[in-house]
Motif scaffolding. Sequence first.
Motif, mmCIF file in Angstrom:
data_model
loop_
_atom_site.group_PDB
_atom_site.id
_atom_site.type_symbol
_atom_site.label_atom_id
_atom_site.label_comp_id
_atom_site.label_asym_id
_atom_site.label_seq_id
_atom_site.Cartn_x
_atom_site.Cartn_y
_atom_site.Cartn_z
ATOM 1 N N UNK A 98 0.847 -1.188 0.000
ATOM 2 C CA UNK A 98 0.000 0.000 0.000
ATOM 3 C C UNK A 98 0.886 1.243 0.000
ATOM 4 N N UNK A 99 0.281 2.385 -0.310
ATOM 5 C CA UNK A 99 1.020 3.642 -0.256
ATOM 6 C C UNK A 99 1.480 3.921 1.168
ATOM 7 N N UNK A 100 2.475 4.786 1.291
ATOM 8 C CA UNK A 100 2.991 5.228 2.591
ATOM 9 C C UNK A 100 3.699 4.091 3.349
ATOM 10 N N UNK A 101 4.333 3.192 2.603
ATOM 11 C CA UNK A 101 5.129 2.136 3.233
ATOM 12 C C UNK A 101 6.587 2.568 3.280
ATOM 13 N N UNK A 102 7.187 2.395 4.449
ATOM 14 C CA UNK A 102 8.570 2.814 4.677
ATOM 15 C C UNK A 102 9.458 1.586 4.881
ATOM 16 N N UNK A 103 10.605 1.591 4.207
ATOM 17 C CA UNK A 103 11.606 0.545 4.414
ATOM 18 C C UNK A 103 12.682 1.094 5.345
ATOM 19 N N UNK A 104 12.923 0.391 6.432
ATOM 20 C CA UNK A 104 13.968 0.794 7.380
ATOM 21 C C UNK A 104 15.209 -0.038 7.120
ATOM 22 N N UNK A 105 16.289 0.626 6.700
ATOM 23 C CA UNK A 105 17.530 -0.067 6.372
ATOM 24 C C UNK A 105 18.252 -0.522 7.634
ATOM 25 N N UNK A 106 19.267 -1.294 7.441
ATOM 26 C CA UNK A 106 20.017 -1.861 8.572
ATOM 27 C C UNK A 106 20.639 -0.766 9.436
ATOM 28 N N UNK A 107 21.018 0.368 8.810
ATOM 29 C CA UNK A 107 21.639 1.458 9.573
ATOM 30 C C UNK A 107 20.608 2.436 10.128
ATOM 31 N N UNK A 108 19.324 2.132 9.974
ATOM 32 C CA UNK A 108 18.275 2.992 10.505
ATOM 33 C C UNK A 108 17.703 3.976 9.505
ATOM 34 N N UNK A 109 18.294 4.066 8.315
ATOM 35 C CA UNK A 109 17.774 4.967 7.280
ATOM 36 C C UNK A 109 16.377 4.518 6.850
ATOM 37 N N UNK A 110 15.477 5.484 6.728
ATOM 38 C CA UNK A 110 14.101 5.183 6.340
ATOM 39 C C UNK A 110 13.797 5.792 4.979
ATOM 40 N N UNK A 111 13.189 4.986 4.101
ATOM 41 C CA UNK A 111 12.854 5.444 2.753
ATOM 42 C C UNK A 111 11.456 4.968 2.378
ATOM 43 N N UNK A 112 10.650 5.833 1.732
ATOM 44 C CA UNK A 112 9.378 5.364 1.180
ATOM 45 C C UNK A 112 9.672 4.481 -0.028
#
Length: 211
Positions: A74-88
């Motif tokens: 769905x829209x507005x999904x965020x991926x949190x990388x191993x280093x804590x970086x967050x990206x839509x």
Amino acid sequence: ITLQSIGDGVLVTDLEGRVVRMNRVAEQLTGWTTAAALGEDCEKVFHIFNETTKVLVENPVRHVLRDGVVVGLANHTILKARDGTERPIADCGAPVRDGNGTVRGVVLVFRDKTEADAAEKQLVKSEQRARGLLESAPDAMVIVDAAGMIQQINSQAERLLGYPREELLGRPLDMLIPDRVRPQHLKHMQGFFAAPRARTMGQCMKLRVKR
């Protein structure tokens, strides 16, 4: 070579949802190297949550393995990388089947939406600014497209014409033009789109208002 050449992130799992392959883009977005991710649970490597609620989103790998169908996030999904970086991100998961049609794993294809989301937000702001300018204009304003269909009007136009905007939007501008001058109006409109410039409607021009 093909896998590494794909511009989106690609992550492949086995039937247990464990990572068996990734490409370079997937490594960049998740922050995991392929060597570190191999054998890890997909939910650990592909960690996603809802941007608004902050609630974890069901990993699409689990959904595909459960239902055997192609799924998207769905829209507005965020991926949190191993280093804590967050990206839509935008994502699609699909079952990997063998020659007999048996599901052998799942392939995830995902991409970074940061720039696209920023552009969309800027577009929304621009549209809101344009609507604000339209409403603050002291004169009645009606905006039409090249086919002569009304796209926008302001409050001043509603008051002048006597029509609520719901009755005008998507309707032809011709409905406001008296029959006797309609051919002349069509000629002027065609001339405007052929050579756009400011033009007057004529000293005696009248519109058909709602009574």
